[in-house]
Design a protein around this motif. Structure first.
Motif, PDB file in Angstrom:
ATOM      1  N   THR A 256      32.862  11.400 -27.992  1.00 50.60           N
ATOM      2  CA  THR A 256      31.136  11.171 -28.602  1.00 50.60           C
ATOM      3  C   THR A 256      31.029  10.013 -27.913  1.00 50.60           C
ATOM      4  N   ALA A 257      32.211   9.104 -28.244  1.00 56.75           N
ATOM      5  CA  ALA A 257      32.107   7.324 -27.952  1.00 56.75           C
ATOM      6  C   ALA A 257      31.917   7.274 -26.262  1.00 56.75           C
ATOM      7  N   LYS A 258      32.747   8.041 -25.305  1.00 54.77           N
ATOM      8  CA  LYS A 258      32.280   8.117 -23.899  1.00 54.77           C
ATOM      9  C   LYS A 258      31.006   8.909 -23.645  1.00 54.77           C
ATOM     10  N   MET A 259      29.893   9.653 -24.578  1.00 54.90           N
ATOM     11  CA  MET A 259      28.887   9.768 -24.104  1.00 54.90           C
ATOM     12  C   MET A 259      27.812   9.114 -24.646  1.00 54.90           C
ATOM     13  N   ALA A 260      27.934   8.242 -25.988  1.00 49.46           N
ATOM     14  CA  ALA A 260      27.806   6.823 -25.588  1.00 49.46           C
ATOM     15  C   ALA A 260      27.199   6.057 -25.452  1.00 49.46           C
ATOM     16  N   ILE A 261      28.613   5.435 -24.549  1.00 42.12           N
ATOM     17  CA  ILE A 261      28.594   4.881 -24.073  1.00 42.12           C
ATOM     18  C   ILE A 261      27.364   5.009 -22.361  1.00 42.12           C
ATOM     19  N   LEU A 264      24.362   4.355 -23.091  1.00 39.01           N
ATOM     20  CA  LEU A 264      23.731   3.007 -23.597  1.00 39.01           C
ATOM     21  C   LEU A 264      23.979   1.966 -22.370  1.00 39.01           C
ATOM     22  N   LYS A 265      24.243   2.780 -21.459  1.00 41.95           N
ATOM     23  CA  LYS A 265      24.305   2.316 -19.739  1.00 41.95           C
ATOM     24  C   LYS A 265      22.397   2.827 -18.953  1.00 41.95           C
ATOM     25  N   GLY A 266      22.445   3.618 -18.948  1.00 43.50           N
ATOM     26  CA  GLY A 266      20.907   3.896 -18.507  1.00 43.50           C
ATOM     27  C   GLY A 266      21.262   5.784 -18.440  1.00 43.50           C
ATOM     28  N   LYS A 267      21.705   6.226 -18.658  1.00 41.22           N
ATOM     29  CA  LYS A 267      21.590   8.053 -18.337  1.00 41.22           C
ATOM     30  C   LYS A 267      20.589   8.364 -19.496  1.00 41.22           C
ATOM     31  N   ASP A 270      18.359  14.183 -21.923  1.00 39.14           N
ATOM     32  CA  ASP A 270      18.344  14.957 -21.345  1.00 39.14           C
ATOM     33  C   ASP A 270      19.861  15.761 -20.208  1.00 39.14           C
ATOM     34  N   LYS A 271      19.936  14.191 -19.873  1.00 35.64           N
ATOM     35  CA  LYS A 271      21.016  14.565 -18.737  1.00 35.64           C
ATOM     36  C   LYS A 271      22.229  14.125 -18.872  1.00 35.64           C
ATOM     37  N   LEU A 272      22.265  14.207 -20.431  1.00 33.90           N
ATOM     38  CA  LEU A 272      24.113  14.445 -20.464  1.00 33.90           C
ATOM     39  C   LEU A 272      24.239  16.281 -21.717  1.00 33.90           C
ATOM     40  N   PRO A 273      24.509  16.714 -21.225  1.00 37.20           N
ATOM     41  CA  PRO A 273      24.772  18.302 -21.875  1.00 37.20           C
ATOM     42  C   PRO A 273      25.385  17.717 -22.917  1.00 37.20           C
TER      43      PRO A 273
END
Length: 596
Positions: A256-261, A264-267, A270-273
């Motif tokens: 979950t934290a990796k997806m949050a990072i 926050l870095k700009g991705k 909707d590009k994070l399924p």
């Protein structure tokens, strides 16, 4: 600076909550490229999800975050917090993206334009039922424990409904109530050889028990059933259950934290399924394995055993094996070195022996050449001398006859010496030809005897007896060999015996010995010690005390006879006569006699 707000459904000491939070925070703190501040709030909604409670939580958060722009991202942990944000979040954080951590019912929510993604887990129910069947082959029934009054429980039920009612011969039963008594009834109805699969429970009629179970105290279950308890929840292992293919709350939190990072870095969200984490860790409670007599051999090195204290061998077997291997390698190395040393010593000894043998051979060659020079010159000198004497004018007929006989005798001696040397040379080069045929043994012995006996009379040795010995048989013994070479061997042995023996008995004969015929010549005038007998057939070898005996052979005749015997597929040996002297024995293969 990025601001992240983490909303937990339960209280800090609840097992899943605590471990998921550890996974989230450790991953966020490791991030070096972003400056992130994190606020954590525990909503403690398990026992009260009323509208009043939701309103109180909303008001508290509004007081803390009057401006939703102060929050860049919401991390929502578990279904109750997700439910709260769905109902009240638009009043607090209307445009703030959400990354959820284990929200089983996220698909049933209408988010509007709010970007939402996150991480969910698959409980691996079928995989764990098959594991139960593998560990406890007599298993017939599995009871799934899952309260439907909790959002997480509802999510589990949706996953259960996709599964068959029977897995590998195991009947599947489902308890989805939320009262203590109904669970006791379900446990009492279980047949023998049943197992439990724990999803999530809630006891609305016993809040104290509900709190105890939430704190991972499973004594209620173990006190009321002997069935082994399996679960996908890694955090329950130390609660007395068996375990299973589990999911770690830390792993869900980390993902979950990796997806949050990434967001926050700009991705874009909707590009994070949405990511699904499966139960891949085979984690088992060693105490439970012992309780149900499950052998350790059923597991591979990838299995995680909790509460297991390995033996000294299990802890240090790799080191012990490594030490043993090193010891064996060293031992092999030592053995190789010792073998090499032994081989070098053997080679050194063989080299010395070869050197000594070569020196002796060279010395014998020198003696041989000196003797050969002497022996060849002796008959030559006699021939030349007596030939010159024949030119004298005053010679009588008697003197002429005497000189001619001496010339003839020395010519024969010279011819024999040269013949021996030529034969030895042919044998050395492999050019000596044999002409074998069938030979009558009795007749051959008689011919040698008659010829040799004439020599005895010529030399006037009246005290010397020459005896012919034949076996006591009427058979006409025949052998297949070269008669000329056989006569050459026996005749030379007999002639040497006659010329150098003044008295006693010389015997010539043969005897049958199995498939061989043994010819023998007894020489009472020759005495050899053990070393001389061992070397008597060597080329150029000449015992000093036998020099006068073999005065016409110079160490060549016996060597020649020995080699001829081998060419005839036989052997020539020497031995002592029990009384006195030496006996030479020639052994040759025996062929069938004429009568056969």
């Amino acid at each position: 600076m990025k601001h992240v707000l983490v909303l937990h459904s339960y209280f800090p000491n609840q097992g899943w909550t605590r471990l998921a939070n550890e996974g989230i925070m450790s991953t966020l703190h490791k991030e070096k490229d972003l400056a992130i501040t994190v606020d954590i709030r525990y909503l403690d909604m398990r026992n009260d999800t009323s509208k009043v409670r939701l309103t109180d939580i909303k008001n508290d958060l509004h007081d803390e975050y009057p401006d939703s722009g102060d929050v860049d991202l919401l991390i929502i942990v578990d279904d109750l917090a997700f439910q709260f944000v769905n109902e009240k979040g638009n009043e607090l954080f209307p445009d703030v993206p959400i990354v959820f951590c284990s929200a089983k019912n996220y698909k049933s929510v209408d988010y509007g334009n709010r970007p939402v993604t996150g991480v969910n887990e698959s409980i691996g129910f079928v995989k764990n039922i098959r594991l139960a069947k593998q560990l406890l082959p007599k298993t017939t029934t599995a009871l799934l424990l899952n309260s439907e009054n909790l959002p997480t429980g509802k999510g589990h039920l949706a996953e259960f409904e996709e599964f068959p009612k029977e897995v590998d011969g195991v009947e599947i039963r489902l308890w989805k109530d939320h009262t203590k008594n109904s669970l006791l009834d379900a446990l009492n109805d279980l047949p023998e050889n049943s197992v439990l699969f724990y999803g999530i429970t809630s006891f609305t009629d016993d809040r104290e028990l509900d709190l105890i179970v939430n704190l991972h105290d499973f004594s209620f279950f173990t006190d009321n059933t002997d069935a082994a308890i399996f679960s996908h929840n890694y955090d329950l292992i130390n609660s007395g259950i068996m375990g299973g293919y589990t999911i770690k709350a830390e792993d869900i939190g980390e993902e979950t934290a990796k997806m949050a990072i990434e967001y926050l870095k700009g991705k874009p969200i909707d590009k994070l399924p949405v990511k699904l984490v499966t139960s891949d860790h085979l984690t088992l409670n060693y105490n439970a394995l012992k309780k149900y007599n499950i052998p350790m051999k059923n597991f591979n090195n990838k299995s995680i055993l909790v509460n297991y204290s390995p033996s000294f061998w299990d802890q240090h077997k790799n080191i012990v094996i490594s030490i043993i291997i090193i010891f064996i390698i060293q031992l092999i190395f030592i053995v190789i070195l010792l073998e090499q040393r032994r081989a070098l010593q053997k080679s050194h000894i063989e080299l010395k022996l070869a050197q000594k043998s070569a020196e002796e051979s060279n010395q014998m060659k020198k003696v041989f050449l000196a003797n050969m020079n002497h022996e060849i010159r002796t008959p030559l000198n006699a021939i030349i001398g007596f030939s010159n004497l024949l030119y004298e004018e005053n010679l009588t007929e008697k003197d002429k006859t005497k000189y001619l006989n001496l010339i003839n005798e020395n010519s024969e001696n010279l011819l024999n010496i040269v013949g021996d040397l030529l034969d030895l040379s042919k044998i050395e080069s492999g050019a000596l030809e044999l002409f074998p045929r069938k030979v009558n043994v009795n007749q051959l012995i008689k011919e040698i005897y008659d010829t040799s006996n004439m020599l005895k009379f010529e030399q006037e040795k009246t005290s010397l007896k020459f005896i012919q010995v034949e076996p006591d048989t009427d058979d006409k013994i025949s052998i297949y060999t070269d008669p000329y070479r056989l006569k050459q061997i026996l005749y030379n042995l007999v002639i040497n015996a006659i010329k150098n023996t003044e008295e006693g008995e010389i015997k010539l004969g043969y005897e049958l010995n199995g498939k061989d015929v043994k010819f023998f010549v007894e020489n009472p005038g020759l005495h050899l010690n053990a070393k001389e007998k061992e070397r008597i057939f060597e080329p150029f070898y000449h015992p000093l005390k036998a020099y006068n005996i073999f005065n016409n052979s110079l160490g060549t005749t016996l060597s020649l006879m020995y080699r001829l015997a081998k060419l005839l597929n036989g052997s020539l040996t020497v031995d002592d006569i029990p009384g006195d002297g030496t006996v030479f024995i020639l052994s040759l293969p025996l062929t069938q006699n004429d009568s056969n």
